[in-house]
Scaffold this motif. Sequence first.
Motif, mmCIF file in Angstrom:
data_model
loop_
_atom_site.group_PDB
_atom_site.id
_atom_site.type_symbol
_atom_site.label_atom_id
_atom_site.label_comp_id
_atom_site.label_asym_id
_atom_site.label_seq_id
_atom_site.Cartn_x
_atom_site.Cartn_y
_atom_site.Cartn_z
ATOM 1 N N GLU A 134 0.763 -1.194 -0.072
ATOM 2 C CA GLU A 134 -0.024 -0.055 0.152
ATOM 3 C C GLU A 134 0.893 1.409 0.081
ATOM 4 O OE1 GLU A 134 -2.185 -0.473 3.426
ATOM 5 O OE2 GLU A 134 -0.401 -0.031 4.896
ATOM 6 N N PRO A 135 0.241 2.570 -0.243
ATOM 7 C CA PRO A 135 1.264 3.667 -0.045
ATOM 8 C C PRO A 135 1.762 3.617 1.364
ATOM 9 C CG PRO A 135 -0.741 4.060 -1.274
ATOM 10 C CD PRO A 135 -1.107 2.673 -0.894
ATOM 11 N N VAL A 136 2.936 4.270 1.353
ATOM 12 C CA VAL A 136 3.766 4.359 2.477
ATOM 13 C C VAL A 136 3.085 5.423 3.302
ATOM 14 C CG1 VAL A 136 5.896 4.396 3.538
ATOM 15 C CG2 VAL A 136 5.709 3.195 1.720
ATOM 16 N N THR A 137 2.935 5.006 4.510
ATOM 17 C CA THR A 137 2.549 6.037 5.907
ATOM 18 C C THR A 137 3.447 5.668 6.946
ATOM 19 O OG1 THR A 137 0.342 4.784 6.316
ATOM 20 C CG2 THR A 137 0.313 6.427 4.780
ATOM 21 N N SER A 138 3.631 6.694 7.754
ATOM 22 C CA SER A 138 4.053 6.361 8.989
ATOM 23 C C SER A 138 3.636 7.569 9.914
ATOM 24 C CB SER A 138 5.665 6.527 8.889
ATOM 25 O OG SER A 138 6.185 6.297 10.135
ATOM 26 N N HIS A 142 9.893 10.415 13.932
ATOM 27 C CA HIS A 142 11.003 10.712 13.545
ATOM 28 C C HIS A 142 10.900 11.155 11.892
ATOM 29 C CE1 HIS A 142 12.851 10.075 17.476
ATOM 30 N NE2 HIS A 142 12.289 8.757 17.342
ATOM 31 N N HIS A 143 10.082 10.201 11.355
ATOM 32 C CA HIS A 143 10.008 10.309 9.660
ATOM 33 C C HIS A 143 8.535 10.081 9.578
ATOM 34 C CE1 HIS A 143 14.297 10.168 9.327
ATOM 35 N NE2 HIS A 143 14.312 9.259 10.250
ATOM 36 N N PRO A 144 7.581 11.159 9.856
ATOM 37 C CA PRO A 144 6.234 11.086 9.612
ATOM 38 C C PRO A 144 5.948 11.154 7.874
ATOM 39 C CG PRO A 144 6.934 13.233 10.423
ATOM 40 C CD PRO A 144 8.080 12.395 10.651
ATOM 41 N N LEU A 145 5.107 10.480 7.492
ATOM 42 C CA LEU A 145 4.862 10.182 6.130
ATOM 43 C C LEU A 145 3.375 10.107 5.955
ATOM 44 C CD1 LEU A 145 7.657 7.736 4.755
ATOM 45 C CD2 LEU A 145 7.611 10.262 4.363
#
Length: 337
Positions: A134-138, A142-145
């Motif tokens: 799936e599209p990358v989210t976070s 530290h590395h919000p996406l």
Amino acid sequence: MADDLRLGLNLGYWQRDPVDATDLVRTAERLGYESVWTAEAYGSDAFTPLAWYGARTSRIKLGTSVAQMSARPPVTTAMTAMTLDHLTGGRLLLGIGASGPQVVEGWYGQPFGRPLARTREYVEIMRKVWRREEPVTSPGPHHPLPLPGGLGKPLKLITHPLRAEIPLYLGAEGPKNVALATEVAQGWLPLFAHPEKIGSMYGEALAGAGPGFDIAAMVLVVVTDDLRSALDAVKTMLTLYIGGMGARTRNFHADIVGRMGYAEAAERIQDLYLAGRRDEAFAAIPDELADGIALLGPIGRIRERLDLWRKSPVTNLLVMGPRDEPTLAVIRDLVLG
């Protein structure tokens, strides 16, 4: 205990002058070395030499030992790893590490805090990139996406990776970070490993390691009849790492030497080095420490000391130092039989 040690060649990073080690890497491949590894500090990067050597070899595995997380966002490392893995036919072994505050804050201008949480988040994002589920989210922190409040949207890697699970290694020195490696990675890359102490130092941290977990120790090997000069070569390296590769209040290399039982020596070495008394810092390094983390001396002595490594949790020797075919062949024969 690893009765059958694996064998790799660790080239490290370039020192003052660039070195094209293509001939050496080809020799190691021909002799049966399983892997070759490059590193980075604040000079040459880890990936470009591997691409160069990968284009000139066909079988030897290609490892980063280690790629610094602060040098690249996790998606950049994931893209670079995916690209190199494709170009080399699935030979990449991706070693990453948090480095230390001196490099992270002094070279990359980033805060060093919470290395364990940053590492876990970094690994999770890379795996999402490679799996393309799936599209990358976070959620971060530290590395919000995607970036909160911005115009971006979640994206999916355009290129299909050759492997959705690129083997991952962590460069780690503290017990908590080693325990994290057993949880999220396929291997651990200890910089200073002492075969007689590593089990007691990290036994609890390694308790969660599953079958096949690779402990790939970087070991300086010097085949010589002059043991004194070999010891001094190791002590020269230790002088820099214990004395100068870290801040006075936070030096992971000094910490690990302390956990080996040399805390007083590590403190004195660091004090002398930072005071500019480097010759005295060199002299303060115990010979038994230098000897314990390396393989030094005549062939017979190295053969005997290899038994200590075979009885340790280490599964993979990444030898540093050899630069000629006869020495590589001797080490191959000693380690692989």
